[in-house]
Scaffold this motif. Structure first.
Motif, PDB file in Angstrom:
ATOM      1  N   TRP A 150       7.422  -3.222   2.219  1.00  0.00           N
ATOM      2  CA  TRP A 150       6.526  -3.418   1.158  1.00  0.00           C
ATOM      3  C   TRP A 150       5.397  -2.463   1.075  1.00  0.00           C
ATOM      4  CZ3 TRP A 150       9.647  -5.905  -1.737  1.00  0.00           C
ATOM      5  CH2 TRP A 150      10.401  -7.000  -1.493  1.00  0.00           C
ATOM      6  N   ARG A 151       5.574  -1.101   1.685  1.00  0.00           N
ATOM      7  CA  ARG A 151       4.673  -0.220   1.840  1.00  0.00           C
ATOM      8  C   ARG A 151       5.477   1.089   1.910  1.00  0.00           C
ATOM      9  NH1 ARG A 151       2.391  -2.965   7.336  1.00  0.00           N
ATOM     10  NH2 ARG A 151       3.715  -4.397   6.765  1.00  0.00           N
ATOM     11  N   SER A 152       4.544   2.106   1.522  1.00  0.00           N
ATOM     12  CA  SER A 152       5.226   3.534   1.436  1.00  0.00           C
ATOM     13  C   SER A 152       4.097   4.668   1.840  1.00  0.00           C
ATOM     14  CB  SER A 152       5.848   3.648  -0.146  1.00  0.00           C
ATOM     15  OG  SER A 152       4.616   3.591  -1.086  1.00  0.00           O
ATOM     16  N   ALA A 153       4.803   5.753   2.292  1.00  0.00           N
ATOM     17  CA  ALA A 153       4.125   6.987   2.568  1.00  0.00           C
ATOM     18  C   ALA A 153       4.923   8.246   2.313  1.00  0.00           C
ATOM     19  CB  ALA A 153       3.566   6.678   4.030  1.00  0.00           C
ATOM     20  N   GLU A 154       4.187   9.229   1.529  1.00  0.00           N
ATOM     21  CA  GLU A 154       5.158  10.300   1.047  1.00  0.00           C
ATOM     22  C   GLU A 154       4.095  11.394   0.831  1.00  0.00           C
ATOM     23  OE1 GLU A 154       6.798   9.969  -3.123  1.00  0.00           O
ATOM     24  OE2 GLU A 154       6.224   8.113  -2.684  1.00  0.00           O
ATOM     25  N   ASN A 155       4.822  12.835   1.166  1.00  0.00           N
ATOM     26  CA  ASN A 155       4.491  14.072   0.694  1.00  0.00           C
ATOM     27  C   ASN A 155       2.952  14.400   1.363  1.00  0.00           C
ATOM     28  OD1 ASN A 155       4.736  16.554  -0.659  1.00  0.00           O
ATOM     29  ND2 ASN A 155       3.141  15.873  -2.224  1.00  0.00           N
ATOM     30  N   PHE A 156       3.034  13.971   2.842  1.00  0.00           N
ATOM     31  CA  PHE A 156       1.705  14.746   3.559  1.00  0.00           C
ATOM     32  C   PHE A 156       2.526  14.919   4.948  1.00  0.00           C
ATOM     33  CE2 PHE A 156       1.825  10.054   4.034  1.00  0.00           C
ATOM     34  CZ  PHE A 156       1.956  10.046   5.425  1.00  0.00           C
ATOM     35  N   TYR A 157       1.659  15.768   5.544  1.00  0.00           N
ATOM     36  CA  TYR A 157       1.772  15.752   7.131  1.00  0.00           C
ATOM     37  C   TYR A 157       0.675  15.059   8.117  1.00  0.00           C
ATOM     38  CZ  TYR A 157       2.200  18.097  11.490  1.00  0.00           C
ATOM     39  OH  TYR A 157       2.343  18.617  12.750  1.00  0.00           O
ATOM     40  N   THR A 158       1.112  14.673   8.999  1.00  0.00           N
ATOM     41  CA  THR A 158       0.305  14.041  10.105  1.00  0.00           C
ATOM     42  C   THR A 158       0.869  14.527  11.252  1.00  0.00           C
ATOM     43  OG1 THR A 158      -0.479  12.051  10.788  1.00  0.00           O
ATOM     44  CG2 THR A 158       1.343  11.913   9.965  1.00  0.00           C
ATOM     45  N   GLN A 159       0.171  14.552  12.304  1.00  0.00           N
ATOM     46  CA  GLN A 159       0.760  14.850  13.874  1.00  0.00           C
ATOM     47  C   GLN A 159       1.286  13.923  14.360  1.00  0.00           C
ATOM     48  OE1 GLN A 159       0.371  18.088  14.900  1.00  0.00           O
ATOM     49  NE2 GLN A 159       1.840  17.189  16.920  1.00  0.00           N
ATOM     50  N   PRO A 160       2.760  14.154  14.817  1.00  0.00           N
ATOM     51  CA  PRO A 160       3.201  12.655  15.427  1.00  0.00           C
ATOM     52  C   PRO A 160       2.496  12.181  16.686  1.00  0.00           C
ATOM     53  CG  PRO A 160       4.865  14.733  15.148  1.00  0.00           C
ATOM     54  CD  PRO A 160       3.389  15.135  14.764  1.00  0.00           C
ATOM     55  N   SER A 161       2.523  10.947  16.715  1.00  0.00           N
ATOM     56  CA  SER A 161       1.929  10.245  17.901  1.00  0.00           C
ATOM     57  C   SER A 161       2.716   9.856  19.149  1.00  0.00           C
ATOM     58  CB  SER A 161       1.021   8.974  17.345  1.00  0.00           C
ATOM     59  OG  SER A 161       1.946   8.200  17.088  1.00  0.00           O
ATOM     60  N   ARG A 162       3.975  10.242  18.851  1.00  0.00           N
ATOM     61  CA  ARG A 162       4.968   9.860  20.081  1.00  0.00           C
ATOM     62  C   ARG A 162       5.982  10.880  19.931  1.00  0.00           C
ATOM     63  NH1 ARG A 162       5.273   3.543  18.964  1.00  0.00           N
ATOM     64  NH2 ARG A 162       3.323   2.808  19.765  1.00  0.00           N
ATOM     65  N   THR A 205       0.769  -1.272  -0.012  1.00  0.00           N
ATOM     66  CA  THR A 205      -0.167  -0.046  -0.057  1.00  0.00           C
ATOM     67  C   THR A 205       1.172   1.207   0.022  1.00  0.00           C
ATOM     68  OG1 THR A 205      -1.730  -1.074   1.357  1.00  0.00           O
ATOM     69  CG2 THR A 205      -1.822   1.247   1.111  1.00  0.00           C
ATOM     70  N   SER A 206       0.556   2.106  -1.043  1.00  0.00           N
ATOM     71  CA  SER A 206       1.169   3.485  -1.019  1.00  0.00           C
ATOM     72  C   SER A 206       0.336   4.522  -0.577  1.00  0.00           C
ATOM     73  CB  SER A 206       1.755   3.643  -2.306  1.00  0.00           C
ATOM     74  OG  SER A 206       2.750   2.855  -2.641  1.00  0.00           O
ATOM     75  N   VAL A 207       0.769   5.510   0.277  1.00  0.00           N
ATOM     76  CA  VAL A 207       0.037   6.688   0.766  1.00  0.00           C
ATOM     77  C   VAL A 207       0.520   7.946   0.312  1.00  0.00           C
ATOM     78  CG1 VAL A 207      -1.097   7.801   2.638  1.00  0.00           C
ATOM     79  CG2 VAL A 207      -0.784   5.334   2.808  1.00  0.00           C
ATOM     80  N   ILE A 208      -0.115   8.670  -0.758  1.00  0.00           N
ATOM     81  CA  ILE A 208       0.874   9.805  -1.137  1.00  0.00           C
ATOM     82  C   ILE A 208      -0.242  10.920  -1.248  1.00  0.00           C
ATOM     83  CG2 ILE A 208       1.508  10.591  -3.383  1.00  0.00           C
ATOM     84  CD1 ILE A 208       1.837   7.567  -4.226  1.00  0.00           C
ATOM     85  N   GLY A 209       0.407  12.112  -0.449  1.00  0.00           N
ATOM     86  CA  GLY A 209      -0.289  13.356  -0.417  1.00  0.00           C
ATOM     87  C   GLY A 209      -0.050  14.094  -1.894  1.00  0.00           C
ATOM     88  N   LEU A 210      -1.059  14.716  -2.323  1.00  0.00           N
ATOM     89  CA  LEU A 210      -1.018  15.493  -3.987  1.00  0.00           C
ATOM     90  C   LEU A 210      -0.728  16.870  -3.838  1.00  0.00           C
ATOM     91  CD1 LEU A 210      -4.128  13.462  -5.501  1.00  0.00           C
ATOM     92  CD2 LEU A 210      -1.312  13.098  -5.481  1.00  0.00           C
ATOM     93  N   GLY A 211      -0.371  17.493  -2.705  1.00  0.00           N
ATOM     94  CA  GLY A 211      -0.039  18.692  -2.567  1.00  0.00           C
ATOM     95  C   GLY A 211       1.250  18.990  -3.000  1.00  0.00           C
ATOM     96  N   GLU A 212       1.599  20.225  -3.561  1.00  0.00           N
ATOM     97  CA  GLU A 212       2.998  20.625  -4.045  1.00  0.00           C
ATOM     98  C   GLU A 212       3.961  20.423  -2.797  1.00  0.00           C
ATOM     99  OE1 GLU A 212       3.316  24.666  -5.807  1.00  0.00           O
ATOM    100  OE2 GLU A 212       1.369  24.354  -6.865  1.00  0.00           O
ATOM    101  N   THR A 213       3.411  20.533  -1.594  1.00  0.00           N
ATOM    102  CA  THR A 213       4.461  20.376  -0.422  1.00  0.00           C
ATOM    103  C   THR A 213       3.725  19.403   0.640  1.00  0.00           C
ATOM    104  OG1 THR A 213       3.717  22.262   1.183  1.00  0.00           O
ATOM    105  CG2 THR A 213       5.424  22.674  -0.523  1.00  0.00           C
ATOM    106  N   PRO A 214       4.279  18.797   1.611  1.00  0.00           N
ATOM    107  CA  PRO A 214       3.534  17.852   2.493  1.00  0.00           C
ATOM    108  C   PRO A 214       2.739  18.686   3.562  1.00  0.00           C
ATOM    109  CG  PRO A 214       6.098  17.437   2.320  1.00  0.00           C
ATOM    110  CD  PRO A 214       6.054  18.630   1.576  1.00  0.00           C
ATOM    111  N   GLN A 215       3.031  19.878   3.516  1.00  0.00           N
ATOM    112  CA  GLN A 215       2.316  20.712   4.243  1.00  0.00           C
ATOM    113  C   GLN A 215       0.624  20.965   3.832  1.00  0.00           C
ATOM    114  OE1 GLN A 215       5.227  21.445   3.955  1.00  0.00           O
ATOM    115  NE2 GLN A 215       5.830  20.873   5.888  1.00  0.00           N
ATOM    116  N   ASP A 216       0.737  20.742   2.416  1.00  0.00           N
ATOM    117  CA  ASP A 216      -0.548  20.886   1.678  1.00  0.00           C
ATOM    118  C   ASP A 216      -1.770  19.904   1.932  1.00  0.00           C
ATOM    119  OD1 ASP A 216       0.458  23.321   0.574  1.00  0.00           O
ATOM    120  OD2 ASP A 216       1.068  22.354  -1.280  1.00  0.00           O
TER     121      ASP A 216
END
Length: 143
Positions: A123-135, A88-99
C-alpha cells in the motif's frame, strides 16, 4: 464541407480542453511537489505525513487510514530522509531516476512484531529517483 465542419469542431474542442486545465495543475492538498532548494521545510512536511500514516507507534499506524499522499520530487538533490508510510507514493519528476536524488528512502514493516503479517508491507510506492543504498546484500547462491 463535412470534413471542414468536423475540423472546426475538433479545433474548438481541443482549445476548450486545453484552456480548462491550468498549467501547472491545481493539485489537491494531499499532493506535495518538493523543490530541492527547500530541504528543511520539505523534511517537516515529510515527517508530518509519516507521523500520520506510518511508523510503529501505535503498531501499524495509518494502516486503515483514509488519507492518501503523493510526494513529487523535482529534479535535483534532495537532502531529506523519506520514511514511506501507508498509502504514500514517492515519485521523482526527472526524465530518468538519476535526475532526482533523495538522500534516504526507507520503507519499514508496519510493526516490529512479525506476527502482524507481511500483508501490511504494501500500500505504498516509490519510483523514478536515485538514493544511495544503505545496505549491501550478499547472495549466497552466487559466487
Amino acid at each position: 464541407e463535412m470534413k471542414q465542419v468536423i475540423g472546426v469542431i475538433l479545433f474548438m474542442w481541443i482549445g476548450l480542453v486545453l484552456s480548462a486545465e491550468p498549467n501547472p495543475p491545481t493539485w489537491p492538498s494531499s499532493v506535495y511537489v518538493f523543490d530541492p532548494a527547500n530541504s528543511a521545510q520539505n523534511q517537516q512536511v515529510i515527517d508530518s505525513i509519516f507521523a500520520t500514516n506510518g511508523g510503529h507507534d501505535p503498531s501499524f499506524n495509518g494502516q486503515w487510514s483514509n488519507l492518501r499522499y503523493a510526494l513529487l520530487f523535482m529534479p535535483g538533490t534532495h537532502n531529506v530522509n523519506v520514511n514511506v508510510g501507508y498509502y504514500t507514493s514517492v515519485i521523482g519528476l526527472g526524465e530518468t531516476p538519476q535526475d532526482t536524488n533523495i538522500a534516504t528512502v526507507t520503507c519499514e514493516n508496519g510493526d516490529f512484531d512479525y506476527t502482524g503479517g507481511a500483508l501490511s508491507n504494501f500500500w505504498r510506492s516509490a519510483e523514478n529517483f536515485y538514493t544511495q543504498p544503505s545496505r549491501t546484500w550478499n547472495n549466497a547462491a552466487t559466487p
